[in-house]
Write an enzyme that holds these catalytic residues in place. Structure first.
Site, PDB file in Angstrom:
ATOM      1  N   GLU A  72     -25.627 -11.795   7.207  1.00  0.00           N
ATOM      2  CA  GLU A  72     -24.218 -12.035   7.729  1.00  0.00           C
ATOM      3  C   GLU A  72     -23.646 -12.812   6.342  1.00  0.00           C
ATOM      4  O   GLU A  72     -24.166 -13.397   5.655  1.00  0.00           O
ATOM      5  CB  GLU A  72     -24.528 -13.610   8.247  1.00  0.00           C
ATOM      6  CG  GLU A  72     -22.951 -14.260   9.223  1.00  0.00           C
ATOM      7  CD  GLU A  72     -21.668 -15.027   7.753  1.00  0.00           C
ATOM      8  OE1 GLU A  72     -21.225 -15.133   7.628  1.00  0.00           O
ATOM      9  OE2 GLU A  72     -23.080 -16.191   7.749  1.00  0.00           O
TER      10      GLU A  72
ATOM     11  N   CYS B  42     -17.843 -18.576   5.540  1.00  0.00           N
ATOM     12  CA  CYS B  42     -16.929 -17.734   5.534  1.00  0.00           C
ATOM     13  C   CYS B  42     -16.871 -17.157   6.544  1.00  0.00           C
ATOM     14  O   CYS B  42     -15.505 -15.845   6.413  1.00  0.00           O
ATOM     15  CB  CYS B  42     -18.432 -16.322   6.404  1.00  0.00           C
ATOM     16  SG  CYS B  42     -20.771 -16.810   5.458  1.00  0.00           S
TER      17      CYS B  42
END
Ligand code: UN1
Length: 525
Positions: free
Chosen positions: A253, A287
């Site tokens: 990720e 993120c």
């Protein structure tokens, strides 16, 4: 955990706290003040090798336990996390700089994930699959893969490790974990909790350190699965390395250049709230933070005025103070990157609307007078050595060649982009990025919302919400350059287990059981 002065953190390998192969240490620093929070032994590839030895050996016994027995150990970790949320939340804030309610939320997200993973142990697991033959029972059986390597980032130093660890362990794998080098103290406390909860020796190992230790995890072929959350650069390197190796799994990720689309049918209060939260919470260092606000021309003026007004006022300050909205960024390299991209935006013709980038530490209110610091148990010296920045907001005409609206900054650097036309015009701008992690649409028109749901190229999408704040039971991961697989929730189960399609014959009639339509020999029976 305590706030004592002399903290020298160690690795935890094969049931022992160890200094490792090398005496070298590195320091953890408080990004708000620049103070040293402690020294930690720096892991080497030799330490990783020992940790993998231990994990590989412990695997045989750990896998023999029932799911429920393994989950019981994790429930003890859950209680540790719950009981010590305030204390660990404060360490999160001291080590990575996010404000205190977010520090605590990091720990809450961690125990939510443990709850999910351990709770699964008492739920049906896998699928029963019908067979063409009545006497056959077919079902999917999951087996742990073995040693799981976890490499985790500093921005969620407790939550993200548990996305990986909780599921990997409950499923019967053993773990070698490298916490981020910016947040080793959080890593140390998590390891202490695992020890207190009674995780057997070798089942859970921590090696503190930098990229060389992380690489050693990736390069060791005995590590069956690597779970990584962090930068795109490192993540793609890991993906390339493992991609060519049969039998090794990876879930990655990475970052995003996340966008929020505000249409002409938006509720403006919602739009402003979602944009401010997504752009400035965690000082833009999630993120999933948003660095692109794509706003319809009919509502652009109002949005711009209100967003700019709030960006001017966002409370930047002491992250231990409850009234702070935004703390510092994690380190000097983040400060430099932020300034570099702000300059780039200017060079690329952006019209700067808010420039609080060069925040003067003298102006930061200190609302936490009696703060005890890890270094000396007294109030800190102040913020002059911290890594402070404020919001930087600009408007720019959309252009596919602009780097400032295509590259991830990981800070409170926000572009306002006006669009005309319909939702497909907004989507064309929105999808023009190599990333695809998170997005939001703000609209009261269900057709626009559904179109966005189906065509936004992201792994996580929201309507009438910020694009931050995913709940743990959702798969967390992106498409395009943002990720491969989703290193949280159900997808981690996929990454850390192997499936067997299992079939059992309940009949003694060989032909029936095998579904044979013809005799084996020409004579027949
Ligand atoms: C991250 O962005 O690095 O969705 C993780 C969220 C949090 C996790 C964010 N649950 O905002």
């Amino acid at each position: 955990m305590s706030h004592e002065h002399e903290r020298t953190g160690r690795h935890y390998v094969d049931g022992e706290w160890t200094a490792g192969a090398d005496e070298e240490t590195f320091e953890s620093e408080n990004p708000a003040t620049g103070e040293t929070l402690g020294a930690f032994h720096r892991g080497t590839p030799a330490d990783v090798e020992r940790a993998v030895d231990a994990a590989a050996e412990a695997f045989e016994e750990w896998r023999e336990l029932s799911y429920i027995d393994r989950a019981e150990v994790l429930w003890d970790v859950y209680h540790e996390l719950r009981d010590r949320t305030d204390e660990l939340g404060e360490v999160v804030t001291m080590e990575c700089g996010k404000e205190i309610s977010e520090g605590r939320a990091d720990v809450v997200e961690a125990y939510h994930m443990v709850e999910w993973a351990a709770g699964n142990a008492r739920h049906p697991h896998g699928d029963v699959v019908p067979s063409e033959i009545a006497a056959k029972d077919s079902y999917m059986r999951r087996k742990p893969r073995g040693v799981v390597g976890c490499i985790t980032p500093w921005n969620f130093p407790v939550a993200i490790p548990f996305w990986h660890l909780a599921v990997a362990l409950v499923e019967g794998n053993t773990v070698v974990w490298k916490p981020a080098e910016q947040t080793p103290w959080c890593g140390q406390i998590v390891a202490e909790m695992m020890v207190d909860a009674g995780v057997p020796d070798g089942v859970f190992n921590v090696v503190q350190g930098f990229g060389d230790a992380g690489n050693a995890i990736v390069e060791d072929e005995r590590v069956d699965t690597v779970l990584f959350t962090g930068s795109a650069e490192v993540g793609h390197g890991i993906g390339d390395e493992l991609g060519g190796q049969p039998g090794r799994e990876v879930a990655l990720e990475m970052g995003g250049k996340n966008g929020i689309v505000v249409t002409e049918h938006a509720d403006m209060d919602l739009a402003i709230h979602a944009a401010v939260m997504s752009s400035f919470k965690t000082t833009g260092q999630r993120c999933v933070s948003s660095e692109r606000l794509i706003v319809h021309s009919d509502v652009y003026e109002e949005f711009r005025l209100r967003f700019v007004d709030l960006a001017e006022q966002v409370a930047v300050g002491d992250p231990l103070d409850e009234s702070t909205f935004m703390g510092p960024v994690v380190d000097e390299s983040q400060v430099e990157k932020f300034h570099r991209y702000n300059d780039l935006a200017r060079e690329e013709g952006a019209d700067v609307l808010v420039d609080r980038a060069e925040l003067d530490p003298e102006e930061i209110p200190d609302g936490h007078e009696d703060r005890a610091t890890a270094a000396d148990g007294e109030r800190s010296a102040g913020f002059e050595n911290g890594h402070w920045v404020g919001p930087f907001v600009y408007e720019v005409d959309y252009d596919p060649n602009l780097r400032c609206i295509h590259e991830e900054v990981f800070g409170p650097h926000v572009a306002l982009i006006e669009y005309e036309g319909d939702i497909d015009d907004a989507l064309a701008i929105h999808n023009d990025t190599k990333y695809g992690l998170a997005a939001a649409i703000i609209s009261e028109d269900y057709r626009q919302i559904n179109r966005f749901r189906d065509r936004a190229e992201v792994g996580l999408a929201y309507a009438n919400l910020p694009c931050i704040g995913a709940e743990v039971q959702l798969p967390f991961g992106g498409v395009k350059k943002s990720g491969k697989g989703a290193p949280s929730a159900r997808e981690v189960i996929e990454a850390v287990t192997e499936r067997t399609a299992w079939t059992l014959n309940n009949s003694t009639d060989v032909r029936m059981a095998q579904g044979l339509s013809a005799d084996i020999t020409t004579e027949g029976d």
